[in-house]
Every structure is written in structure tokens, then in C-alpha cells.
Design a protein around this motif. Structure first.
Motif, PDB file in Angstrom:
ATOM      1  N   MET A  76     -27.019 -45.377   0.926  1.00 39.37           N
ATOM      2  CA  MET A  76     -26.884 -44.503  -0.240  1.00 39.37           C
ATOM      3  C   MET A  76     -27.674 -43.216  -0.009  1.00 39.37           C
ATOM      4  N   ASP A  77     -26.999 -42.064  -0.218  1.00 40.56           N
ATOM      5  CA  ASP A  77     -27.663 -40.770  -0.090  1.00 40.56           C
ATOM      6  C   ASP A  77     -28.452 -40.510  -1.364  1.00 40.56           C
ATOM      7  N   ALA A  78     -29.778 -40.587  -1.280  1.00 38.97           N
ATOM      8  CA  ALA A  78     -30.623 -40.482  -2.473  1.00 38.97           C
ATOM      9  C   ALA A  78     -31.034 -39.033  -2.723  1.00 38.97           C
ATOM     10  N   ALA A  79     -30.722 -38.527  -3.908  1.00 41.28           N
ATOM     11  CA  ALA A  79     -31.235 -37.224  -4.324  1.00 41.28           C
ATOM     12  C   ALA A  79     -32.660 -37.367  -4.819  1.00 41.28           C
ATOM     13  N   LEU A  80     -32.934 -38.458  -5.533  1.00 41.85           N
ATOM     14  CA  LEU A  80     -34.270 -38.796  -6.034  1.00 41.85           C
ATOM     15  C   LEU A  80     -34.533 -40.265  -5.758  1.00 41.85           C
ATOM     16  N   GLU A  81     -35.787 -40.573  -5.495  1.00 37.91           N
ATOM     17  CA  GLU A  81     -36.141 -41.973  -5.263  1.00 37.91           C
ATOM     18  C   GLU A  81     -37.571 -42.234  -5.722  1.00 37.91           C
ATOM     19  N   ALA A  82     -37.736 -43.319  -6.445  1.00 33.04           N
ATOM     20  CA  ALA A  82     -39.074 -43.804  -6.808  1.00 33.04           C
ATOM     21  C   ALA A  82     -39.360 -45.033  -5.964  1.00 33.04           C
ATOM     22  N   ARG A  83     -40.522 -45.024  -5.331  1.00 32.88           N
ATOM     23  CA  ARG A  83     -40.905 -46.147  -4.482  1.00 32.88           C
ATOM     24  C   ARG A  83     -42.181 -46.790  -5.021  1.00 32.88           C
ATOM     25  N   ALA A  84     -42.009 -47.964  -5.617  1.00 37.32           N
ATOM     26  CA  ALA A  84     -43.134 -48.751  -6.135  1.00 37.32           C
ATOM     27  C   ALA A  84     -44.073 -47.894  -6.995  1.00 37.32           C
ATOM     28  N   VAL A  85     -43.483 -47.134  -7.918  1.00 40.99           N
ATOM     29  CA  VAL A  85     -44.259 -46.213  -8.752  1.00 40.99           C
ATOM     30  C   VAL A  85     -44.915 -46.959  -9.917  1.00 40.99           C
ATOM     31  N   THR A  86     -46.220 -46.791 -10.023  1.00 37.17           N
ATOM     32  CA  THR A  86     -46.984 -47.289 -11.161  1.00 37.17           C
ATOM     33  C   THR A  86     -47.587 -46.078 -11.859  1.00 37.17           C
ATOM     34  N   ALA A  87     -47.475 -46.040 -13.192  1.00 33.92           N
ATOM     35  CA  ALA A  87     -47.953 -44.861 -13.921  1.00 33.92           C
ATOM     36  C   ALA A  87     -48.367 -45.240 -15.331  1.00 33.92           C
ATOM     37  N   ALA A  88     -49.359 -44.509 -15.845  1.00 33.04           N
ATOM     38  CA  ALA A  88     -49.836 -44.680 -17.214  1.00 33.04           C
ATOM     39  C   ALA A  88     -50.249 -43.318 -17.752  1.00 33.04           C
TER      40      ALA A  88
ATOM     41  N   PRO B  86     -48.033 -40.456 -10.524  1.00 35.07           N
ATOM     42  CA  PRO B  86     -48.209 -41.905 -10.436  1.00 35.07           C
ATOM     43  C   PRO B  86     -49.603 -42.269  -9.947  1.00 35.07           C
ATOM     44  N   SER B  87     -50.107 -43.396 -10.420  1.00 39.49           N
ATOM     45  CA  SER B  87     -51.376 -43.913  -9.914  1.00 39.49           C
ATOM     46  C   SER B  87     -51.169 -44.687  -8.611  1.00 39.49           C
ATOM     47  N   ALA B  88     -49.916 -45.061  -8.345  1.00 40.60           N
ATOM     48  CA  ALA B  88     -49.566 -45.732  -7.094  1.00 40.60           C
ATOM     49  C   ALA B  88     -48.093 -45.466  -6.820  1.00 40.60           C
ATOM     50  N   GLY B  89     -47.710 -45.571  -5.552  1.00 42.24           N
ATOM     51  CA  GLY B  89     -46.331 -45.311  -5.171  1.00 42.24           C
ATOM     52  C   GLY B  89     -46.055 -43.823  -5.022  1.00 42.24           C
ATOM     53  N   GLN B  90     -44.800 -43.481  -4.769  1.00 37.27           N
ATOM     54  CA  GLN B  90     -44.445 -42.076  -4.607  1.00 37.27           C
ATOM     55  C   GLN B  90     -43.016 -41.807  -5.038  1.00 37.27           C
ATOM     56  N   VAL B  91     -42.758 -40.533  -5.335  1.00 40.43           N
ATOM     57  CA  VAL B  91     -41.428 -40.052  -5.694  1.00 40.43           C
ATOM     58  C   VAL B  91     -40.951 -39.114  -4.597  1.00 40.43           C
ATOM     59  N   LEU B  92     -39.700 -39.290  -4.175  1.00 38.37           N
ATOM     60  CA  LEU B  92     -39.109 -38.447  -3.150  1.00 38.37           C
ATOM     61  C   LEU B  92     -37.958 -37.656  -3.750  1.00 38.37           C
ATOM     62  N   VAL B  93     -37.869 -36.387  -3.412  1.00 36.32           N
ATOM     63  CA  VAL B  93     -36.728 -35.559  -3.769  1.00 36.32           C
ATOM     64  C   VAL B  93     -36.128 -35.042  -2.473  1.00 36.32           C
ATOM     65  N   ASP B  94     -34.853 -35.331  -2.264  1.00 31.58           N
ATOM     66  CA  ASP B  94     -34.180 -34.983  -1.006  1.00 31.58           C
ATOM     67  C   ASP B  94     -34.939 -35.538   0.193  1.00 31.58           C
ATOM     68  N   GLY B  95     -35.549 -36.704   0.022  1.00 29.92           N
ATOM     69  CA  GLY B  95     -36.250 -37.356   1.114  1.00 29.92           C
ATOM     70  C   GLY B  95     -37.667 -36.878   1.355  1.00 29.92           C
ATOM     71  N   GLU B  96     -38.134 -35.890   0.579  1.00 29.37           N
ATOM     72  CA  GLU B  96     -39.482 -35.360   0.724  1.00 29.37           C
ATOM     73  C   GLU B  96     -40.364 -35.804  -0.440  1.00 29.37           C
ATOM     74  N   ALA B  97     -41.615 -36.078  -0.147  1.00 33.41           N
ATOM     75  CA  ALA B  97     -42.546 -36.474  -1.204  1.00 33.41           C
ATOM     76  C   ALA B  97     -42.729 -35.310  -2.165  1.00 33.41           C
ATOM     77  N   ILE B  98     -42.445 -35.532  -3.444  1.00 33.96           N
ATOM     78  CA  ILE B  98     -42.516 -34.456  -4.424  1.00 33.96           C
ATOM     79  C   ILE B  98     -43.949 -33.968  -4.612  1.00 33.96           C
TER      80      ILE B  98
END
Length: 258
Positions: free
Chosen positions: A1-13, A57-69
């Protein structure tokens, strides 16, 4: 799947204490209309904020077009994605046309000021959202539905390939809700990636091409509406006993409460 956005194990408060998102992993496919669904307080809007770096996020990361936002400049993020938040403050005494023009700010630089392209994008955004005749009106004199269409126009004027909207049909009557969703569907067919938090399951099933279902700060399922939206999932996520049938015209799921 071609991901435009991706959340990887994101924890947030939002504050110290209970997490709103708990190790959330989710993919937004490029070129699709993704609807995030789930009960109130499950983390839908929080995930949208994490996708746009409004919430770190306090843990994990978000990617946009494969790059860490987290590593992108603010201006670069604004050129890649635009956000229509649930509640937007309006400056006092500002007119509709002036407010929509602010959507072009990410494209302005010291050496590239306002251009004909900017003017064309603003005019087209106002035409598509039917606010062109409101250009000289003060924003604080508009109805809730009119304001919502103005905010959608701002997001369109930004002309980012990724468009994220938090409850975009708020304040709109049923006819204008459908009109707004048809506009988003049209933008998808023209190549944009759409992500929207939607409360109405019928709208999500009819217009979205991909769903992310959330419950209690976690993603419980994702996929095409025709495959994902079952009576079992609706009862598990919303606690609603229902029957799911197919729309005879579109083949999309229709949820009927029992």
C-alpha cells in the motif's frame, strides 16, 4: 500500500496522565478518501492532530510521504497537507475573501509574493464551496453553515495534496452535508488524498473508499467500507445492535439499527 500518511505505534496525551492514543498504528492510502470513525472520545480527532504535528506523540512516529513529520519544517508540512480543524478562531473584522486568501500563505516567500496563480486558486476554492458571493461579507456575520464552507475554501486554497478535515459536515444541513462530501469525493478523483473524521456512518460508507475504525484510543480495524462495515464491527465499536444491508444503487453498506 502506497501510504500518504502513516502512524507507527503512536502514543499521545494532552496532559500527563491517561493516554488518548495508545500505540496506534494506521495507514492512510494515497489517493483515497479515508474516513476515521468511532464513538465520541475514542481518539479520532487526536489522531488527526498527530497526523498534522499539532500534537507531538510521547512515543512512536508519524510519517508523511515516507518521511518523519517531526523532522520537516513547518512551511514544508503546510505545502504537503492542509487541516480543517473542528473549531477555528476567526479574527475580528475580517472579510471572507481576505480569510480565504490566507490559505495561500504557505506558498509565499520573500522572492515569490502574491501571483496570478494565487488569485486563481482562491477564486476556484471559493467557487467550489459556493462562497464567491460572500467575499465582501464579514466572517462574524455568517451562519454556521456558511462559516464551515469558508473554512473548507481555505483548506482548498492551500492546494496541498493531502486534505485533513475534522467533522467537516458540522453545522451543515443534510443537503449541504452531501454537497460537501461530494466535493471531497471529486477532489479524490482529481488526485488528492482525503482524510476526514465522520460521525455519520451512512456518509462514511457512501463516500469514503477506506475506513479506520477506532475504539478507546486504539485502531480496531481498517479497510474498504464494503468489507469492514459489518453488524459485528458496529456492535463492537459503537455498542449498537444493527443490521447492515447493501444500497441497491451504490452497493455501499447501510446501517439499520435494530
Amino acid at each position: 500500500m502506497d501510504a500518504a500518511l502513516e502512524a507507527r505505534a503512536v502514543t499521545a496525551a494532552y496532559r500527563r496522565g491517561e493516554n488518548v492514543l495508545d500505540e496506534v498504528s494506521a495507514v492512510v492510502p494515497r489517493g483515497e478518501f479515508t474516513a476515521i470513525i468511532g464513538p465520541n472520545g475514542c481518539g479520532k480527532s487526536t489522531l488527526l492532530r498527530a497526523f498534522t504535528r499539532l500534537l507531538t506523540p510521547s512515543a512512536g512516529q508519524v510519517l508523511v510521504d515516507g518521511e518523519a513529520i517531526a523532522g520537516l519544517r513547518t512551511g514544508e508540512i503546510a505545502r504537503r497537507l492542509s487541516l480543517l480543524p473542528q473549531h477555528s478562531p476567526v479574527p475580528d473584522g475580517i472579510r471572507v475573501g481576505e480569510l480565504v486568501r490566507r490559505g495561500r500563505y504557505p506558498h509565499q516567500t520573500l522572492f515569490a509574493q502574491w501571483s496570478r496563480r494565487d488569485e486563481e486558486m482562491v477564486a476556484e476554492a471559493m467557487r467550489l464551496t459556493r462562497v464567491a458571493d460572500l467575499g465582501d461579507r464579514l466572517v462574524d456575520t455568517l451562519s454556521g453553515g456558511q462559516r464551515q464552507r469558508v473554512w473548507i475554501a481555505i483548506a482548498l486554497a492551500q492546494d496541498a495534496p493531502l486534505l485533513l478535515l475534522d467533522e467537516p459536515t458540522t453545522f451543515l444541513d443534510i443537503a449541504h452535508q452531501v454537497e460537501a462530501l461530494r466535493l471531497l469525493d471529486r477532489l479524490r478523483t482529481e488526485g488528492r488524498t482525503i482524510v476526514a473524521v465522520l460521525h455519520e456512518l451512512g456518509h462514511a460508507a457512501r463516500f469514503a473508499t477506506h475506513l479506520i475504525a477506532m475504539k478507546e484510543g486504539r485502531v480496531v480495524a481498517s479497510g474498504a467500507p464494503t468489507e469492514l462495515l459489518t453488524a459485528e464491527l458496529v456492535e463492537h465499536v459503537f455498542g449498537l445492535r444493527c443490521k447492515v444491508i447493501r444500497d441497491p444503487d451504490t452497493g455501499t453498506p447501510v446501517v439499520l439499527p435494530r
